[in-house]
Every structure is written in structure tokens, then in C-alpha cells.
Design an enzyme around this catalytic site. Structure first.
Site, PDB file in Angstrom:
ATOM      1  N   ALA A  84       1.269   4.286  -1.908  1.00  0.00           N
ATOM      2  CA  ALA A  84       1.096   5.717  -2.229  1.00  0.00           C
ATOM      3  C   ALA A  84       0.871   6.545  -0.966  1.00  0.00           C
ATOM      4  CB  ALA A  84      -0.095   5.875  -3.171  1.00  0.00           C
ATOM      5  N   CYS A 139      -0.927   4.277  11.109  1.00  0.00           N
ATOM      6  CA  CYS A 139      -0.784   5.504  11.889  1.00  0.00           C
ATOM      7  C   CYS A 139      -2.031   5.641  12.768  1.00  0.00           C
ATOM      8  CB  CYS A 139      -0.533   6.720  11.012  1.00  0.00           C
ATOM      9  SG  CYS A 139      -1.605   6.832   9.592  1.00  0.00           S
ATOM     10  N   CYS A 167       0.895  -1.173   0.000  1.00  0.00           N
ATOM     11  CA  CYS A 167       0.000   0.000   0.000  1.00  0.00           C
ATOM     12  C   CYS A 167       0.921   1.207   0.000  1.00  0.00           C
ATOM     13  CB  CYS A 167      -0.865   0.013   1.252  1.00  0.00           C
ATOM     14  SG  CYS A 167      -1.693  -1.554   1.584  1.00  0.00           S
ATOM     15  N   GLY A 191       4.080   7.397  -1.276  1.00  0.00           N
ATOM     16  CA  GLY A 191       5.389   6.858  -1.625  1.00  0.00           C
ATOM     17  C   GLY A 191       6.568   7.262  -0.771  1.00  0.00           C
ATOM     18  N   ASP A 208      -0.334   0.189  -5.237  1.00  0.00           N
ATOM     19  CA  ASP A 208      -1.457   0.837  -4.545  1.00  0.00           C
ATOM     20  C   ASP A 208      -2.727   0.493  -5.310  1.00  0.00           C
ATOM     21  OD1 ASP A 208      -1.498   3.168  -2.224  1.00  0.00           O
ATOM     22  OD2 ASP A 208      -3.294   3.154  -3.489  1.00  0.00           O
TER      23      ASP A 208
END
Ligand SMILES: C[S@@+](CC[C@H](N)C(=O)[O-])C[C@H]1O[C@@H](n2cnc3c(N)ncnc32)[C@H](O)[C@@H]1O
Length: 734
Positions: free
Chosen positions: A180, A317, A178, A182, A210
Site C-alpha cells: 500500500a 526510501c 508491503c 500501491g 499490506d
């Protein structure tokens, strides 16, 4: 047995606008920024999860409300990166000490203590202050220019952690599932190229994927600046990333496994609240339940694609255990005996981290705490523990995989890393490092047939959860094409190169690439003309296939070529290769192709020496200042050399700096500077864009430059540069 319902902890939502309360109206201007950074549900949820000890709670929340420091990485080859760090320390840091803004004194930019080799940096000065101070403004401009050309990569500090823990070596095949936009892919590419000699091309491969086509295009833009022939950008759903194949020594096709896989999955992002304060308003705990299933499928697919002994880094995150430990625990139990968490307590020693959680709470969609479901070991998996319908006929499913498994203590979930904002003034982050310890067997399969007993109901739920009816992770062939576009594609006419048959999945509407035969047509003429040594893998030249002349020729490494040439590989490829040769708009007498700046560093060790023009400091500064000096403006010796070359051709200009020491401070770059140039009839023109030229001028001449059409206006970049220029005039080069 009916479950005892617990109190609804979400009843009161302080964020809901109260129409009768003028303070909640958009028109009411006096709400402070901090007042907007409130979400009682968020606080109740995470207090219940006990993510930090009670005494740290206030510090965590107050950090989440503060704006995030700016952080960046210095990129490029080791020597180039060291040059840039020297420049930051010499030309900027001494002038931006004790910055005061609005009564607050800020620290100058500083190295991130846990980032290796001093290449990670952070500073806390608010954006508005950057404009107010001359020196800060100069530093800001410097960061912008260097970011544009890829020498600096602005990246949140915590986001730099996963690629570091991936432990990438130059010969590794790495999949970034996953990827992007980048920033982590860029780091991975840098590791692949780290410490590689100038005349070597790494064996490693980076496949950056992605599922969102537009974002995959952003990924192309971001990574293009690194000019790596080892990169392939693809557009697959990571949950069903296809199996890849390679030729073995008996020329049979066998499965290709990756050494390293990064699964930096889509997540609720509540660890990024400092950067994206809007999350304070939009956060809701249900999102994690939805994302959990997607995250789990991506991680499980990674386990199938990584080689035995290989590493997977799973990261989010988000602070939510439902998106973090629950996903990792589910994979560990599913691949019992074949997957383990790696203890990385000895890696990145200066990084302050907290252990992963071994227990957490699950709340149903009404915000009611749901009891841990008692499941037998054999049932650990996706079986929904409860399903019911609400008035809107919405299925409410709580998968068993959301809950802490009863064997959680055996799984070493404490080996996961939790990074909280108050620990070292960063964003929030979660990282788990996993190792595949043995090959998978039938019990690990997630195909419908094998796991029918527990997948039936989950499969039904999947249809509702993510709109997909395909839960068989290995059934990649059924992946339906996603939206496509034309980025990077080159209009082509019927090829004169007689290219080999395209191997790329034709379902992708991108123009597929075709490998070009280096022994035929104008590619052969160009190779002969520029005397390109066969030591460069000349079979790695490729172009976009369409009915047109190939105007641009790209180049990939051997490993990428092998992977793309394997007929069984069905990749929806968005981009690959570094631009090497391009046809100028008007015909040129000697060679149809000119050299392209991106490809020049790769080509340099392999091109005929008569195409390389070495300059000393004097000629190089003239070249930079005038951009297209006439030969008579260069030194007589250089003028003689370039006059002897053919007219209307590409040349490579090389400046190998010599050290300039003033008071024991190095005042020169150490990395050679290599630029493409066009040799006209009686002049030599520089062929790079403005930002790159400006960056080189600052680095080499020590002055800031305002680049206009004819040459540039110089501005003193720092107090030291006056001295520097003076010393240069006095010829103190040593
Ligand atoms: C957290 S971001 C990745 C950030 C990226 N690794 C970086 O460092 O720049 C998650 C990415 O996953 C992509 N994505 C979402 N669902 C996906 C899926 N099923 N398979 C692959 N990519 C997916 C999104 O488009 C998004 O770009």
C-alpha cells in the site's frame, strides 16, 4: 572488557525549540522555509556514514531542501500508452516551453531518461505556477483527469525503480509484501499485462499485501482502476506471510513459490524529505534501529517464499545503511549459499546510481558510536551485542545484524543501488536485487527450535521491539486477525447458484468470495444471453458470499482461481476480481445482469458479436456529445443496426480509429475505444463516469469538455485542435 565510550555526537539538537528564543516560537512568522529544513543530527549522522564523498555533501543537502519535481508514468496497454504520450507531446509540450515564474525559467515536462519506452515523465514547475499559466493549468487538469481514470499514475521517479528491476514477465507469480498505497503494485500489474493479446488473460498472478487493513483498502482503490483479473489483495503481516500451496500433476498439494517478490519495506523515509519536509523536524537516528528488525524479518520471509532462481527486490526510501545494507547483509549471511546479490549494472543504464556501502557506523540509543562487535561466523545473526536498562527501564539492544559483518567484502554489497537526490534531481532511494540460488535447508530455518542458541535473547527483545512474541517466520498459522472492514463487500442473500464451499480464511470478517457455477442459475442465463464463449474461463466468476442475492459478479484468471481454490491456502483476502456483471436496481425484461464497464475489455473478445456495435467517427462523436442519443440522431445505417437489437440490454460500443495525418502529425488515437452502453427503448446511453468521458472526448475530439447533465460544452484544448476539427470537418481522414 568495558567498551571505550565515544563522544556523543547528538548532544546538540538545533531543532529543539528554545522557549526563550522568540525565533523558535510558532508565532514568529519570519522563519524562511529553508530555515525550517535544518537538522544538525541528520547531517552529523550521514556525514559520519560517509554516504557521499565530502565534495558532494553540499549539493546533496541543497537538493534535499528543494521541492521535488512532479513525476508520473503513462499506464495502460502499450498502444494506449503510446497514444497518450503522443497527445502530451502534441497538445501540451509545445505550449509550455520556457515557463517563467518568480524570475525562474523552468524546463517543460520531459521524459525520465532511464524509464523504458518514454513512459516515465517529470517536470519541475512549482504547484503555484500551475495555476498561473493557462497552458500549464490545462496540462495540470489533463494530468488530474487521466490520473483519476488510471491512464496516468503520479509516482515519485525513484519509486518506479524497484518494479523495473524486479523484471516481471506475464507468466510470473509476484508477491508485493508491503504494497500500500500501491503505486509499485500498479506497475507490476502493468508488466503482467504487457504485450498480452486482447483475447488472452495472463497466466501471471500478483498478490499485493499490506499489514495495515486501511492501507490495504487504499491499495484496492488504487489497483481497481487497472481492472486486472490476476490480482489478489491480502492483509497479512509480511513477516509471517503464510506458505501457499498448489496442486501438482498428481493432484497432491505442494508448496507454491513466487517467481518475484518485492519487499518495499516500512522505513524511516528520510529519502523523501523533499516531498515531506516535516521529516526535517522529526528525523531521529533511533527509528532506524527499531525498523531494522522488522525489515530484516520481512526480507527473510521473502527468501522462504521465493522460488529457486527467483528474484527479490528489497527497497527503502531511506538513506540509512542500518535499514539498507545491514538488512541485506544479514539476510545474505543467514542464507549463505542460497542467496546472492544480483549485479544490475547493465539494467536501467541511464539511471545514475552509487554502489552500496560495505562499512557503516552504528550508534547506540544515546548517540554514542558503538564498536563493531566481534562475532564468530557461526554467530552471525540476531544476537544482541549489548543490553542495558535506562531510567525508564527501556531495553537498549543493539543486534549484531546492525553492524557491518566482517565478511562484508565477500557479499558484494556494492551491487546495491543508492540513489541520491543530487544525482538526477529525485528523492533518495535504496534498492537491492537478490536471487535465491538454491533451496533452503534446516540451517536456514529461523524457527525457535533450530536457532535456540542465538534466538533466545533476540526473541525476548522482539517482544519489546515490535510487540510480537512470535519470531518463528514459518509459524504463520498463529498470525492473529487484524482489524477488518467491509470495503468492496456486496450485500448478498441466500445464493441461488449453489456456490462451491468458500475456501477463504473465515477469520477475516470480509465476506468471503465463492466461485459460481457457470452452468446454473442466473449466471448461466447471463452467459447464454450474452453468448459468452467458453474460451473465457467461465469457471472464474465469483461473488461475495453472504445471505443475499449476488448483485455483482466478479471475474478472476485461471491462475488466481487455482490458488484460491486450494483448500490449504489460508489467505486473509481483502479483494480480488474484476466487476463483470451487475443487477440493475429495477428489473429488466431480457437478462438480469447488465455489463459493467470495468469488465467490458475482458469480455469483448468472448461476447456474442450481436452485442458489439461498431461506430465510425461521426456516430462516435455524436454518441460522446449527446451521451444518450436517440436512434434517429445516429446515422441511418447505425440506427438500423441498433433498432434491431433487443430492448433494455447492455451493448458494447467500439470505435476503431483511423489515422488522421495533418502535416505528418498523427491527430488521432490508435487504440480502439471500447465502452459499455445501455440500449433503452429508442436510445443508446453511454455507461461510463464523467472523468472517463472527458478523457475520451479530449483524446478523440481534441477538445476539452465541460460535461453537464445533457451533453457537454466544448472548449478548445490547444491551438492544434482548431485545425484538427477543421480538418475533420473537411473529411481528411486517411
Ligand atoms: C514504504 S510503504 C510501501 C509503499 C508501496 N510499496 C507503494 O509503492 O505504494 C510500506 C508499507 O508497508 C506496510 N507495512 C508495515 N509493516 C508491515 C509488515 N510487517 N508487513 C506488511 N506490510 C507492512 C505499511 O502499512 C506501508 O503501507
Amino acid at each position: 572488557m568495558a567498551k571505550k565510550r565515544k563522544a556523543n555526537v547528538w548532544k546538540k539538537n538545533t531543532n529543539k525549540r528554545n522557549r526563550d528564543d522568540p525565533a523558535s516560537s510558532k508565532n514568529f512568522p519570519d522563519r524562511t522555509e529553508d530555515a525550517l529544513k535544518q537538522n544538525e543530527n541528520f547531517e552529523t549522522y550521514y556525514k559520519a556514514q560517509k554516504i557521499v564523498p565530502e565534495e558532494e555533501w553540499d549539493s546533496l543537502i541543497s537538493h534535499l531542501k528543494r521541492s521535488l519535481p512532479t513525476s508520473f508514468r503513462v499506464t495502460g496497454t502499450r498502444i494506449q500508452a503510446e497514444d497518450l504520450v503522443t497527445q502530451i507531446k502534441r497538445d501540451f509540450i509545445p505550449f509550455i516551453q520556457n515557463i517563467e515564474f518568480d524570475g525562474v525559467t523552468y524546463e517543460p515536462p520531459h521524459e525520465i531518461p532511464w524509464y523504458p519506452d518514454g513512459l516515465g515523465w517529470s517536470f519541475e514547475v512549482p504547484k503555484i505556477a500551475l495555476k498561473k499559466s493557462v497552458h500549464l493549468n490545462k496540462f495540470h487538469k489533463f494530468l488530474v483527469t487521466e490520473s483519476e481514470i488510471g491512464n496516468i499514475s503520479r509516482q515519485e521517479a525513484v519509486s518506479m525503480i524497484p518494479p523495473l528491476l524486479l523484471d516481471v514477465k506475464p507468466n510470473h507469480a509476484v508477491l508485493d509484501m508491503c504494497a500500500a498505497p500501491g503505486s509499485k503494485t500498479s506497475q507490476i500489474i502493468e508488466f503482467i499485462h504487457a504485450d498480452i493479446k486482447p483475447d488472452e488473460i495472463p497466466n501471471g498472478i500478483v498478490v499485493a499485501n499490506d499489514s495495515n487493513y486501511k492501507r490495504a483498502c487504499m491499495l484496492v482503490h488504487q489497483t481497481n482502476r487497472l481492472h486486472s483479473p490476476c490480482l489478489i489483495v491480502t492483509n497479512h503481516n509480511g513477516e509471517r506471510f503464510p506458505n501457499l500451496f498448489k496442486r501438482n500433476k498428481d493432484d497432491n498439494s505442494e508448496q507454491f513459490f513466487f517467481d518475484r517478490i518485492l519487499a518495499d519495506v516500512p522505513c524511516s523515509g528520510d529519502g523523501t524529505m523533499r516531498k515531506n519536509p516535516a521529516i526535517w523536524n522529526t528525523w531521529n537516528f533511533k527509528e532506524a534501529i527499531h525498523l531494522h528488525k522488522i525489515q530484516e524479518k520481512i526480507l527473510k520471509r521473502a527468501v522462504h517464499l521465493v522460488k529457486v532462481g527467483g528474484r527479490i527486490v528489497y527497497s527503502t526510501c531511506s538513506l540509512n545503511p542500518i535499514e539498507n545494507e545491514a538488512v541485506v547483509a544479514s539476510a545474505l549471511n543467514h542464507y549463505k549459499g542460497a542467496l546472492e546479490l544480483v549485479d544490475v549494472s547493465d539494467e536501467l543504464k541511464n539511471l545514475i546510481r552509487r554502489p552500496g556501502l560495505s562499512s557503516w557506523k552504528v550508534f547506540d540509543r544515546d548517540g554514542v558510536e558503538s564498536n563493531t562487535v566481534k562475532v564468530e561466523d557461526s554467530e552471525i545473526g540476531d544476537k544482541p551485542s549489548a543490553e542495558k536498562q535506562d531510567e525508564k527501564n527501556e531495553t537498549k539492544t543493539l543486534y549484531t545484524s546492525l553492524y557491518p559483518p566482517k565478511n562484508s567484502s565477500e557479499l558484494h554489497l556494492d551491487r546495491c543501488l543508492r540513489i541520491y537526490p543530487h544525482l538526477q534531481n529525485t528523492g533518495g532511494f535504496f534498492v537491492a536485487v537478490l536471487k535465491k540460488t538454491s533451496a533452503l535447508d534446516a540451517t536456514h530455518s529461523v524457527k525457535k527450535t533450530v536457532r535456540k542458541d542465538i534466538m533466545n535473547s533476540a526473541a525476548e527483545s522482539d517482544k519489546i521491539e515490535d510487540g510480537s512474541s512470535d519470531v518463528a517466520e514459518e509459524d504463520s498459522e498463529s498470525d492473529t486477525p487484524l482489524a477488518t472492514g467491509t470495503l468492496g463487500s456486496v450485500p448478498l442473500r441466500e445464493t441461488e447458484y449453489d456456490p462451491e464451499k468458500p475456501r477463504i480464511d473465515p477469520s477475516l470478517e470480509e465476506n468471503p468470495y465463492v466461485f459460481l457455477n457457470p452452468n446454473e442459475g442466473s449466471l448461466k442465463s447471463a452467459i447464454d444471453f450474452y453468448k459468452i464463449s467458453p474460451k473465457l474461463n467461465t469457471g472464474g466468476f465469483l461473488a461475495r458470499a453472504e445471505k443475499s442475492v449476488h448483485r455483482t459478479v466478479y471475474f478472476v484468471s485461471n491462475s488466481v482461481k487455482e490458488l484460491l481454490s486450494e483448500p490449504n491456502n489460508k489467505l486473509r483476502m481483502v479483494n480480488t476480481g474484476v466487476k463483470m456483471l451487475a443487477k440493475p436496481a429495477s428489473r429488466t425484461p431480457n437478462c438480469e445482469f447488465r455489463l459493467v464497464s470495468e469488465g467490458v475489455p475482458i469480455l469483448l473478445p468472448f461476447i456474442g458479436s450481436d452485442f458489439v456495435v461498431d461506430m465510425d467517427f461521426g456516430d462516435f462523436s455524436t454518441f460522446l456529445k449527446l451521451k444518450n442519443p436517440r436512434f434517429d440522431q445516429l446515422s441511418p445505417s447505425l440506427s438500423e443496426v441498433v433498432s434491431k437489437t433487443e430492448k433494455q440490454i447492455s451493448l458494447i460500443v467500439r470505435y476503431i480509429p483511423i489515422l488522421i495525418l495533418i502535416n505528418r502529425i498523427i491527430y488521432s488515437v490508435r487504440a480502439p475505444i471500447i465502452l459499455p452502453a445501455w440500449r433503452g427503448n429508442d436510445s443508446l446511453s453511454i455507461h461510463i463516469d464523467k472523468s472517463e468521458l472527458r478523457s475520451i472526448i479530449i483524446r478523440v475530439l481534441g477538445v476539452d469538455a465541460d460535461i453537464g447533465k445533457s451533453g457537454f460544452k466544448m472548449e478548445n484544448n490547444s491551438r492544434t485542435s482548431d485545425k484538427f476539427l477543421q480538418e475533420k470537418k473537411e473529411n481528411k481522414d486517411i
